[in-house]
Scaffold this motif. Structure first.
Motif, PDB file in Angstrom:
ATOM      1  N   PHE A  22       0.836  -1.203   0.000  1.00 53.14           N
ATOM      2  CA  PHE A  22       0.000   0.000   0.000  1.00 53.14           C
ATOM      3  C   PHE A  22       0.868   1.248   0.000  1.00 53.14           C
ATOM      4  O   PHE A  22       0.622   2.199  -0.750  1.00 53.14           O
ATOM      5  N   VAL A  23       1.920   1.253   0.826  1.00 52.93           N
ATOM      6  CA  VAL A  23       2.809   2.406   0.901  1.00 52.93           C
ATOM      7  C   VAL A  23       3.514   2.631  -0.433  1.00 52.93           C
ATOM      8  O   VAL A  23       3.675   3.764  -0.891  1.00 52.93           O
ATOM      9  N   ASN A  24       3.929   1.544  -1.079  1.00 52.79           N
ATOM     10  CA  ASN A  24       4.626   1.674  -2.363  1.00 52.79           C
ATOM     11  C   ASN A  24       3.758   2.309  -3.436  1.00 52.79           C
ATOM     12  O   ASN A  24       4.269   2.969  -4.350  1.00 52.79           O
ATOM     13  N   PHE A  25       2.448   2.084  -3.337  1.00 52.05           N
ATOM     14  CA  PHE A  25       1.550   2.625  -4.362  1.00 52.05           C
ATOM     15  C   PHE A  25       0.679   3.765  -3.826  1.00 52.05           C
ATOM     16  O   PHE A  25      -0.318   4.116  -4.443  1.00 52.05           O
ATOM     17  N   ARG A  26       1.104   4.321  -2.704  1.00 51.45           N
ATOM     18  CA  ARG A  26       0.327   5.402  -2.121  1.00 51.45           C
ATOM     19  C   ARG A  26       0.339   6.652  -2.994  1.00 51.45           C
ATOM     20  O   ARG A  26      -0.503   7.527  -2.869  1.00 51.45           O
ATOM     21  N   TRP A  27       1.326   6.728  -3.897  1.00 52.85           N
ATOM     22  CA  TRP A  27       1.434   7.887  -4.774  1.00 52.85           C
ATOM     23  C   TRP A  27       0.178   8.083  -5.608  1.00 52.85           C
ATOM     24  O   TRP A  27      -0.134   9.195  -6.019  1.00 52.85           O
ATOM     25  N   ILE A  28      -0.558   7.000  -5.854  1.00 60.37           N
ATOM     26  CA  ILE A  28      -1.796   7.113  -6.639  1.00 60.37           C
ATOM     27  C   ILE A  28      -2.808   7.976  -5.898  1.00 60.37           C
ATOM     28  O   ILE A  28      -3.417   8.894  -6.469  1.00 60.37           O
ATOM     29  N   ILE A  29      -2.972   7.715  -4.594  1.00 55.27           N
ATOM     30  CA  ILE A  29      -3.890   8.510  -3.773  1.00 55.27           C
ATOM     31  C   ILE A  29      -3.379   9.942  -3.650  1.00 55.27           C
ATOM     32  O   ILE A  29      -4.154  10.904  -3.713  1.00 55.27           O
ATOM     33  N   VAL A  30      -2.064  10.079  -3.504  1.00 57.77           N
ATOM     34  CA  VAL A  30      -1.493  11.419  -3.344  1.00 57.77           C
ATOM     35  C   VAL A  30      -1.746  12.260  -4.586  1.00 57.77           C
ATOM     36  O   VAL A  30      -2.169  13.416  -4.505  1.00 57.77           O
ATOM     37  N   ILE A  31      -1.507  11.686  -5.773  1.00 55.69           N
ATOM     38  CA  ILE A  31      -1.657  12.453  -7.013  1.00 55.69           C
ATOM     39  C   ILE A  31      -3.112  12.800  -7.297  1.00 55.69           C
ATOM     40  O   ILE A  31      -3.445  13.942  -7.629  1.00 55.69           O
ATOM     41  N   LEU A 355       6.257  10.756  -3.248  1.00 55.15           N
ATOM     42  CA  LEU A 355       6.105  10.647  -4.709  1.00 55.15           C
ATOM     43  C   LEU A 355       7.493  10.376  -5.295  1.00 55.15           C
ATOM     44  O   LEU A 355       8.256  11.317  -5.543  1.00 55.15           O
ATOM     45  N   PRO A 356       7.850   9.126  -5.507  1.00 49.63           N
ATOM     46  CA  PRO A 356       9.222   8.773  -5.895  1.00 49.63           C
ATOM     47  C   PRO A 356       9.718   9.450  -7.172  1.00 49.63           C
ATOM     48  O   PRO A 356      10.918   9.619  -7.350  1.00 49.63           O
TER      49      PRO A 356
END
Length: 566
Positions: A22-31, A355-356
């Motif tokens: 979830f943390v690795n793909f949290r950028w989706i929620i952030v964006i 956001l990597p």
């Protein structure tokens, strides 16, 4: 991130759990969620600030007085035998700090301070800014910088508020001259537990309250305005980037030499820069930055480079500074306000974890104008499991240590946490007429180590913000235990831990780190006991049970633990 080829210690690999993914793909929620909402909130806040600025100072002061009366009325409505402890009505996730505001999940009595977000006066004759507690750094720098004046200490992140920086902790690259943010305050307007409104200064009848307010976390009274020192500034910051290589002790000494004359002439403006900041990028390399205010005429002279770092498409500041490791020392001129808030867009380097790819040119150019995400929204979009994950797998801590121990601190962080980059920023810790919660080492004035003066000991903030090396390598890491060891090291080395961070201290060790004498005296004198939660219980990690709240209402330290266990 560390450049070590071999781990410091052999650690077993950690088995991944669902939270990792979830943390690795949290950028989706952030964006798609956090950034648009953040931008909208920033814009609405800006419109509110503009609306406030259109009012005269006289009208703003009148509204302020009316709002203070509402607070007094609300406090007097409280039934001490039935209602809980007093706290502000802000939601638990709104605070910028990483510490969970769990005390608000227990029984409490809310007082709404949301209207206190106006600049009440900018007095360029007295060089004082009178502001309400929810005024943030971006708001006040917009109002002051065009006048060629500024707060003496302007914390880097736009969203940080005056109230949080006073009751908690605030520092900036000018703190080696002016001290912490709270050291630049000349008067507090406080609503006490009984509804009395007082103005506390260092030389009036409320001097004890004046010295007790900083670091008290709003547990002595409700701050409704503050008068803060202004200084004269110029349009640009002339910034010198100086790379240093060597061991961590070598980097520490290079940092000290960048602003502390070896001859002890610490108050000489010819020898001491206006701003100081250092970033340690790995165990062998760092970049020291020193700044001096410069006029527009100087900045625009032929051959000088002007760099407007505030544009959304520009490289993140810490990455821009890192280029000095390749091209060597260089100098540039940065518009002063943009320099003040240089770390806002990328939240120092935390943006890289959130956001990597956000530091890439294509993202900065297309979506960089949406940055940064509001920390409060990042907290609001994480559940209990995610929050606990960050507490264990992520470090956001500041170590306040004597300047001469900064090398030891860097080695400790490297050995125990292996977090890079590391932020270094010096600050004076003044010898005051009253012993406060944080105080210099006894006898520092006779030692006169590099950076010290007869009236203040030089300290350093060692900012540790990122995922530890073991976590990045997929190894086992016990974040709670690491923080406990950090806190013990600070106690043993006369250091302090800002209370915005997650803490593992028990009450005994809390009062070994901080001095509770003045704090407890003022709590009793101004009837805060039984009305406001004590600072330890407010900072204590974890949920507060009803029993703990009741105990906190009655809590009075008979003797500060620091005296029992020297």
């Amino acid at each position: 991130m560390s450049d070590l080829e071999v781990p410091l210690t052999e650690r077993p690999k950690r088995k991944k759990i669902w939270v990792d993914y979830f943390v690795n793909f949290r950028w989706i929620i952030v964006i798609f969620v956090v950034l648009p909402i953040s931008f909208t909130l920033y814009f609405l806040t800006y419109l509110g600030d503009v609306k406030s600025e259109m009012k005269s100072y006289k009208k703003r002061q009148k509204e302020h007085d009316e709002n203070v009366k509402k607070v007094v009325k609300r406090l007097k409505e409280r039934n001490a035998s039935k209602d809980g402890l007093v706290c502000t009505a802000r939601k638990p996730w709104i605070a910028v700090g990483m510490r969970n505001v769990d005390y608000k999940r227990a029984r409490h009595f809310e007082v709404d301070l949301s209207a206190f977000r106006n600049i009440l006066e900018i007095d360029t004759e007295r060089m004082i800014a009178k502001v309400e507690p929810l005024v943030n750094m971006g708001q006040i720098s917009r109002a002051t910088v065009p006048l060629n004046v500024s707060l003496a200490v302007v914390a880097e992140l736009d969203d940080l508020t005056v109230g949080g920086l006073i009751n908690g902790y605030g520092i900036e690259g000018s703190s080696h001259i002016y001290g912490l943010f709270s050291d630049t305050v000349v008067a507090y307007e406080i609503v006490l537990a009984d509804g009395q409104v007082v103005r506390a200064t260092k030389d009036n009848e409320y001097a004890d309250l004046f010295y007790a307010i900083p670091w008290s976390q709003g547990t002595l009274g409700l701050l409704v305005s503050a008068e803060i020192k202004l200084i004269h500034i110029k349009e640009y910051m002339k910034l010198t980037y100086h790379p240093v290589r060597g061991s961590l002790k070598d980097l520490a000494q290079g940092y000290i030499d960048s602003f502390a004359p070896r001859d002890g002439d610490q108050d000489n403006p010819e020898k001491v820069p206006d701003f100081v900041e250092t970033m340690i990028y790995n165990p062998h390399e760092g970049v020291m930055m020193t700044g001096r205010y410069a006029s527009k005429e100087e900045a625009k002279q032929k051959g000088n480079k002007i760099n407007s770092v505030g544009w959304w498409f520009k490289p993140w500041f810490y990455q821009h500074a890192q280029t000095a490791l390749k091209k060597g020392e260089f100098v540039e001129y940065i518009p002063t306000r943009e320099y003040y808030h240089r770390h806002t867009r990328c939240l120092y380097w935390e943006g890289k974890l959130i956001l990597p790819f956000a530091d890439q040119f294509w993202f900065r150019f297309l979506l960089g104008w949406l940055m940064p995400p509001k920390v409060s929204l990042l907290k609001a979009t994480q559940g209990e499991a995610i929050r606990n994950y960050y507490h264990e797998m992520h470090v956001i801590q500041d170590l306040l240590v004597p300047l001469y121990k900064v090398g030891d601190a860097l080695e400790w962080v490297h050995r125990e946490m292996e977090v890079y980059p590391i932020w270094l920023c010096p600050h004076k810790l003044f010898r005051l007429p009253i012993k406060t919660m944080i105080y210099p080492e006894p006898g520092f004035e006779t030692q006169r180590r590099q950076g010290d003066t007869s009236y203040a000991q030089m300290y350093t903030d060692v900012g540790v913000y990122y995922a530890p090396g073991p976590v990045l390598r997929g190894e086992v890491f016990d974040g709670s235990e690491a923080v406990r060891r950090l806190e013990q090291w600070l106690i043993e080395n006369h250091g302090f831990q800002p209370q915005y961070a997650v803490s593992e201290l028990n009450e005994k060790n809390f009062w070994r780190m901080f001095d509770g004498g003045l704090y407890e005296e003022t709590r009793k004198k101004y009837k805060a006991v039984g009305t406001f939660m004590s600072v330890y219980y407010k900072c204590k990690k974890g949920r507060k049970t009803e029993k703990e709240v009741q105990e906190a209402e009655q809590a009075q330290l008979e003797t500060p633990y620091a005296e029992l266990d020297p």
